[in-house]
Design a protein around this motif. Structure first.
Motif, PDB file in Angstrom:
ATOM      1  N   GLY A 147       0.715  -1.078   0.337  1.00 52.79           N
ATOM      2  CA  GLY A 147      -0.544  -0.023   0.296  1.00 52.79           C
ATOM      3  C   GLY A 147       0.829   1.479   0.172  1.00 52.79           C
ATOM      4  N   SER A 162      -0.587   3.529   3.187  1.00 52.47           N
ATOM      5  CA  SER A 162      -0.606   3.151   4.565  1.00 52.47           C
ATOM      6  C   SER A 162       0.814   2.177   4.959  1.00 52.47           C
ATOM      7  CB  SER A 162      -1.507   2.271   4.734  1.00 52.47           C
ATOM      8  OG  SER A 162      -1.465   0.875   3.791  1.00 52.47           O
ATOM      9  N   MET A 170       1.039  -0.856   4.292  1.00 52.24           N
ATOM     10  CA  MET A 170       0.926  -2.081   4.328  1.00 52.24           C
ATOM     11  C   MET A 170       1.099  -3.305   3.463  1.00 52.24           C
ATOM     12  SD  MET A 170      -0.981  -4.047   6.049  1.00 52.24           S
ATOM     13  CE  MET A 170      -2.476  -5.344   6.468  1.00 52.24           C
ATOM     14  N   TRP A 178       0.509  -6.889   1.594  1.00 46.59           N
ATOM     15  CA  TRP A 178      -0.525  -7.952   1.175  1.00 46.59           C
ATOM     16  C   TRP A 178       0.544  -9.937   0.635  1.00 46.59           C
ATOM     17  CZ3 TRP A 178      -1.776  -2.950   1.620  1.00 46.59           C
ATOM     18  CH2 TRP A 178      -3.308  -2.791   1.605  1.00 46.59           C
ATOM     19  N   VAL A 199      -2.942  -6.577  10.979  1.00 46.69           N
ATOM     20  CA  VAL A 199      -2.962  -5.382  10.696  1.00 46.69           C
ATOM     21  C   VAL A 199      -2.622  -5.706  12.103  1.00 46.69           C
ATOM     22  CG1 VAL A 199      -4.422  -3.446  11.680  1.00 46.69           C
ATOM     23  CG2 VAL A 199      -4.226  -4.171   8.946  1.00 46.69           C
ATOM     24  N   TYR A 204      -6.306   4.037  10.874  1.00 49.34           N
ATOM     25  CA  TYR A 204      -4.941   3.405   9.967  1.00 49.34           C
ATOM     26  C   TYR A 204      -5.817   2.616   9.122  1.00 49.34           C
ATOM     27  CZ  TYR A 204      -1.333   0.393   8.429  1.00 49.34           C
ATOM     28  OH  TYR A 204      -0.441  -0.345   8.416  1.00 49.34           O
ATOM     29  N   VAL A 246      -5.359   1.822   5.720  1.00 52.11           N
ATOM     30  CA  VAL A 246      -5.252   0.263   4.495  1.00 52.11           C
ATOM     31  C   VAL A 246      -6.493  -0.034   3.772  1.00 52.11           C
ATOM     32  CG1 VAL A 246      -4.996  -2.479   5.100  1.00 52.11           C
ATOM     33  CG2 VAL A 246      -3.927  -0.522   6.977  1.00 52.11           C
ATOM     34  N   ASP A 288      -5.868   1.848   0.549  1.00 49.64           N
ATOM     35  CA  ASP A 288      -5.074   1.341  -0.160  1.00 49.64           C
ATOM     36  C   ASP A 288      -5.589   0.132  -0.657  1.00 49.64           C
ATOM     37  OD1 ASP A 288      -3.504   2.902   0.166  1.00 49.64           O
ATOM     38  OD2 ASP A 288      -1.765   2.746   1.398  1.00 49.64           O
ATOM     39  N   THR A 302      -7.587  -8.389   4.700  1.00 49.62           N
ATOM     40  CA  THR A 302      -6.593  -8.005   5.690  1.00 49.62           C
ATOM     41  C   THR A 302      -7.394  -8.198   7.100  1.00 49.62           C
ATOM     42  OG1 THR A 302      -7.278  -5.330   4.171  1.00 49.62           O
ATOM     43  CG2 THR A 302      -6.374  -5.163   6.605  1.00 49.62           C
TER      44      THR A 302
END
Length: 240
Positions: free
Chosen positions: A7, A10, A12, A14, A73, A82, A86, A89, A112
């Motif tokens: 992301g 964020s 983040m 994956w 997360v 936040y 995420v 994104d 997520t």
């Protein structure tokens, strides 16, 4: 091997569900747990559903093609802003996931997960807040967590969103998602915009009935009739 997706806002990441040897022990344990749940439950038949076939007919072919990405997360009480970032994104990234065309594109799934979360109201709140943004883009946003009481389509006593790990799941909107989009006109509008050219006549009729019905008008219940022969992906069938 499917690539890791990042992301931009964020930060983040994956990871493919197939990932093994992840540096973070907590993340790898979550991936292993989710993979076991998918193999032992989601890809298996279950009498309680009220229909034939596996719990989710798309999971097995998605796993076979490595088209499921999972992000973690951390934290018992993650900051809602936040998690919202995420998911923002995820909304932007999902259409760019490979493959972006062809039959296999509908098998993509972006999860997520919030494995440490105890207050599942965060999942429900974000789902209620953000679902319309996803639906407008032709996507579905699903909420899953232990004890989720949303009833099943074929058996109201079955709870398909009851999952061992709290998560919000992004996937492509399917024609069979019609019953899950009836409660809001903007969702039906997005559905019709995407599928109208190929809508079966009986579905078009129900859409029209729903759109013109008053609040006190009873609209006939819609029942999905699954095709016995699923869409082919090249020479290979998507199920089986």
């Amino acid at each position: 091997m499917t690539e890791v997706i990042f992301g931009s806002r964020s930060g983040m990441s994956w990871l493919p569900l197939s990932t093994s040897g992840e540096n973070s022990r907590c993340t790898q344990e979550m991936l292993d747990r989710m993979r076991t749940w998918a193999k032992d439950y989601l890809t298996q038949p279950l009498d309680e559903i009220g229909r034939d076939g596996p719990v989710c007919p798309y999971v097995r072919p998605s796993m076979r093609r490595d088209l499921i990405w999972v992000g973690r997360v951390a934290g018992v009480q993650p900051w809602p802003a936040y998690v919202r970032l995420v998911l923002s994104d995820a909304l932007e990234l999902f259409p760019k996931l490979p493959p972006d065309d062809g039959g296999a594109a509908v098998l993509r799934c972006m999860v997520t997960a919030l494995p440490d979360l105890h207050d599942y109201s965060l999942i429900d709140d974000l789902h209620d807040e953000l679902k319309s943004e996803f639906v407008e883009r032709g996507l579905m946003l699903g909420q899953f967590y232990p004890g989720c009481s949303q009833p099943g389509l074929w058996n109201k006593d079955y709870h398909p969103l009851d999952a061992p790990i709290p998560m919000l799941v992004v996937r492509t909107m399917m024609a069979t998602d019609f019953p899950f989009l009836l409660s809001r006109p903007e969702w039906m509008s997005a559905y019709v915009k995407k599928f109208a050219p190929a809508l079966p006549a009986h579905v078009r009729n129900i859409v029209v009935d729903r759109l013109i019905a008053g609040t006190s008008t009873e609209v006939p219940e819609y029942h999905i009739v699954e095709d016995r022969e699923p869409l082919k992906v090249g020479a290979e069938r998507r199920h089986g």
